[in-house]
Design an enzyme around this catalytic site. Structure first.
Site, PDB file in Angstrom:
ATOM      1  N   THR A   1       6.170  -1.779  -0.642  1.00 22.97           N
ATOM      2  CA  THR A   1       5.868  -3.077  -0.041  1.00 22.97           C
ATOM      3  C   THR A   1       5.285  -4.055  -1.059  1.00 22.97           C
ATOM      4  O   THR A   1       4.657  -3.671  -2.048  1.00 22.97           O
ATOM      5  CB  THR A   1       4.872  -2.931   1.119  1.00 22.97           C
TER       6      THR A   1
ATOM      7  N   GLY B   1      -1.173   2.963  -1.657  1.00 25.11           N
ATOM      8  CA  GLY B   1      -2.213   3.984  -1.669  1.00 25.11           C
ATOM      9  C   GLY B   1      -2.319   4.660  -3.021  1.00 25.11           C
ATOM     10  O   GLY B   1      -1.312   4.989  -3.647  1.00 25.11           O
TER      11      GLY B   1
ATOM     12  N   GLN C   1     -14.578   9.733  35.450  1.00 23.61           N
ATOM     13  CA  GLN C   1     -14.590  10.287  34.092  1.00 23.61           C
ATOM     14  C   GLN C   1     -13.383  11.197  33.868  1.00 23.61           C
ATOM     15  O   GLN C   1     -12.768  11.178  32.795  1.00 23.61           O
ATOM     16  CB  GLN C   1     -15.891  11.061  33.852  1.00 23.61           C
TER      17      GLN C   1
ATOM     18  N   GLY D   1     -23.366   4.718  25.300  1.00 20.16           N
ATOM     19  CA  GLY D   1     -24.046   4.270  24.086  1.00 20.16           C
ATOM     20  C   GLY D   1     -23.967   5.282  22.967  1.00 20.16           C
ATOM     21  O   GLY D   1     -23.838   4.915  21.792  1.00 20.16           O
TER      22      GLY D   1
ATOM     23  N   GLU E   1       4.395   2.326   7.166  1.00 24.61           N
ATOM     24  CA  GLU E   1       5.735   2.921   7.271  1.00 24.61           C
ATOM     25  C   GLU E   1       6.478   2.387   8.491  1.00 24.61           C
ATOM     26  O   GLU E   1       7.265   3.071   9.142  1.00 24.61           O
ATOM     27  CB  GLU E   1       5.657   4.448   7.287  1.00 24.61           C
TER      28      GLU E   1
END
Length: 726
Positions: free
Chosen positions: A185, A224, A378, A454, A477
């Site tokens: 790229t 990278g 939940q 939290g 990619e």
């Protein structure tokens, strides 16, 4: 990430079915010994109550999911990390960028020294390589990416796209004498690889290629390993011969840094792009080339070559085929990213479910507090993601083996029609599986973070890092939304074959063969009458087949209408993406994942003790995924009235309730050891508050007053103090 291949793969792939049968038999004979040696008992504590409620032994599930060799390798990697001080991490500590990069490199170097798998073993046993990727990723994706960008992406591309003349580069990579990066790229181009602007011009007088960046927009970007450590780059550039003709994108090995000083090579400007949202231990960089000369042999010549006189030759006459072959490593990268995203999802749900089983809040009386996992809300938030983790995990493993089969065919120069179709099918599936897995992990990590309240927001509990480290999976990619167009194009291409040419559609992996019955499938309706009916996974499977067929028909009609209105095919396709092509591609890959997991969980090899729980996971994943398409199911007439929507919702809740007591043991089978999971609220002993309190008190300068305490105590206005200091 590209896989370096050897003929050993052939024996491995051909014998997969036989090996599975042998492993099942071997497991039955040595299960007790193996479980004691490989899977130590988990500590007794607050989670023990849920473990006692489970209908199965979590160790039996581990032994079914993986063979003993895989479990032993995973144990070896994890225990090695835990016993090496270099790999110690204090939960939640954010290191300075330079320090994090240094530690990641040193850890990467250590992995070379440990040599868990040699290059030859990674090539000869891709299953073990898959385990190594996942183990490193569970510890830290920056480390995993840094290691595999060099050993698999860089070296793998050299091995698959080069020839004998590149053996020296491969040998240097194996010994870590050089360090590689994959430079495709550019600053102004990513998805549109054909428009990459870096050039490589052949100079016949010196037998060299001249690598040049025409301007800063052509700088290689996001690469990278390039930021600080790469000594070499696999640079994709437009190949020009001496006569000025362009022969398209090709790969070249370019040295970018001096091996002794790590300073840039002459004509190379290379640097780091800076801090990212995640994976900051990996140094992503940029590079510009100012007429850098490289030897002629540095061209990877599997797809095309240049003679000493300057003439170009290629085994591919069609430039599109040549480009596809040159970029073949991207398809394998997408398969690997699918697996990486699944690892993140497994980590997130492991933390959230263990937390939910030990976090007590409210209850039917003032004196009784219930674990929050007991609450329906939940369960509805978390357990479907647990089911998704199991279904996607099996898909990613089996799909990886399909990729190996394809690559063996490429290595053996298989030109058969089946090989060609296999390549198309894997390309289409990988372009959809990466979006599905990475988006599911992204959404799952966020839901898990919120479900832990939290404490989930506290960095030391790792959910933020998991979410952030997964985020690039949605982009690199191939941007997810752009990739889905490749899948829809593949499916739309089948419409003409089935309806116009009356060709019976066959695919090597069987993912599209149900489309041959499109007319019959479209005549079906939702027939379940009760919640109990919906608890059978054939219900969501049948609905998905109808959904894909319906979306394929509607998308084809939409495209035809747009072509009649538009002045070109580009506009017609562009105007058919939202609600059509994109949705079609997602429904198709969801069906594929569900069908594979259904076949897997309903196979006769599944132990009786595991069948109920695995099949519940399968049905839950199917109904939960399908529920996101309810509007289309009603819109197309598959469902009518209030009953279908209601009983699907009720069935999802019923399955969540049934799986609630199984959830902790299901997590135990996929969660890594505490040291690797690195989340105080999710340790295997379930001592939530003790572990969290201990981690907080061990933090740096936790009990110290701030270094700027005097500013608080001063009576002078801030502006006045600043003036007096100037």
């Amino acid at each position: 990430m590209h896989v370096t291949l050897s003929p050993v793969h052939i024996l491995f792939a051909v014998s997969c079915a036989h090996r599975r049968a042998v492993m099942i038999s071997a497991k039955a004979c040595s299960a007790t010994t193996a479980m004691n040696d490989l899977l130590p008992d988990l500590p007794h504590g607050p989670l023990s109550e849920y473990r006692r409620k489970a209908s199965f032994n979590w160790k039996d599930l581990v032994m079914f999911l993986d063979d003993e060799e895989v479990i032993a390798l995973r144990n070896k990697i994890f225990s090695t990390f835990e016993n090496d001080p270099l790999f110690y991490r204090h939960p939640g500590v954010e290191l300075p960028l330079e320090k994090y990069r240094e530690l990641t490199f040193l850890r990467c170097k250590k992995i070379f020294e440990y040599d868990f798998l040699t290059f030859e073993e990674m090539a000869g046993n891709p299953q073990k390589m898959w385990v190594l990727i996942n183990c490193l990723g569970m510890y830290d994706w920056s480390l995993a990416a840094k290691y595999f960008l060099d050993t698999q992406v860089f070296a793998g591309a050299v091995a698959s796209s080069g020839s004998e003349r590149h053996e020296r580069i491969l040998n240097q990579t194996k010994k870590m004498e050089i360090y590689g990066s994959f430079a495709l790229t550019e600053l102004s181009h990513g998805s549109n690889t054909k428009a990459v602007r870096t050039t490589a011009t052949f100079d016949a007088s010196t037998k060299e290629f001249v690598i040049n960046s025409p301007d800063f927009e052509a700088a290689k970007f996001w690469v990278g390993n390039m930021g600080k450590t790469a000594t070499h780059a696999l640079v994709y550039a437009q190949l020009y011969t001496s006569d000025g003709r362009c022969h398209g994108l090709h790969a070249f090995i370019v040295q970018i840094r001096d091996l002794k000083t790590l300073l840039p090579m002459p004509g190379v400007m290379v640097g780091d792009i800076g801090r990212k949202l995640g994976q900051n231990g990996l140094d992503n960089g940029f590079a510009m080339f100012y007429n850098v000369r490289i030897p002629q042999e540095n061209l990877l010549n599997r797809t095309g070559d240049v003679t000493s006189s300057g003439s170009y030759s290629s085994v591919y006459k069609d430039p599109k085929q040549r480009l596809g072959a040159s970029l073949g490593s991207l398809s394998s990268g997408r398969v690997s990213i699918t697996g990486m995203a699944v690892v993140n999802l497994k980590l997130a749900v492991s933390i959230a479910i263990r937390f939910s089983a030990t976090r007590r809040q409210f209850g039917p009386t003032e004196d009784e507090e219930l674990p929050v996992l007991e609450y329906q809300l939940q369960q509805w938030r978390l357990i479907p993601y647990l089911a998704a983790a199991y279904a996607l995990d099996y898909f990613s493993k089996s799909f990886f083996m399909n990729l190996i089969e394809l690559q063996i065919g490429i290595l053996m120069k298989d030109k058969s029609p089946r090989q060609a179709e296999l390549g198309k099918e894997i390309h289409a599936l990988s372009c959809a599986s990466k979006p599905l897995a990475s988006w599911t992990a992204q959404q799952g990590a966020q839901e898990c973070r919120e479900a832990c309240g939290g404490h989930g927001f506290l960095a030391m509990n790792r959910l933020g890092d998991i979410r952030n480290d997964n985020d690039p999976n949605c982009t690199y990619e191939g941007d997810n939304n752009v990739l889905l167009q490749q899948t829809s194009n593949y499916l739309l291409g089948l419409v003409h074959s089935i309806h116009e040419e009356k060709i019976h559609c066959e695919s090597p992996l069987g993912s599209v063969e149900f489309l041959n019955d499109v007319n019959s499938i479209l005549s079906h309706k939702f027939t379940a009458l009760t919640v109990r009916d919906c608890l059978d996974c054939t219900v969501p499977l049948a609905a998905y087949k109808w959904l894909v067929c319906y979306l394929l028909r509607e998308t084809s009609h939409k495209l035809q209408r747009e072509r009649q209105k538009a002045t070109n095919d580009f506009d017609a396709r562009n105007n058919s993406q939202v609600y059509y092509c994109r949705t079609l591609a997602l429904a198709f890959i969801e069906h594929t994942v569900l069908q594979r997991y259904y076949d897997y969980t309903h196979d006769s090899s599944v132990p009786m003790s595991l069948q109920p729980v695995l099949r519940m996971l399968c049905t839950l994943y199917g109904l939960w995924s399908l529920s996101k398409h309810m509007a289309v199911l009603y819109q197309g007439g598959y469902c009518s009235g209030e009953l279908p929507g209601k009983i699907i919702q009720d069935a999802i809740l019923e399955l969540c309730t049934q799986l609630k007591d199984e959830a902790v043991s299901l997590v135990d089978a996929i969660a890594p050891p505490d040291f690797i999971l690195n989340s105080p609220i999710a340790k295997a002993d379930g001592e939530l508050y003790k572990n969290l309190w201990s981690a907080v008190l061990q933090g740096e300068k936790v009990l110290e007053r701030p270094s700027w305490w005097a500013e608080f105590c001063s009576n002078k206005p801030v502006i006045g103090r600043l003036r007096s200091q100037l």
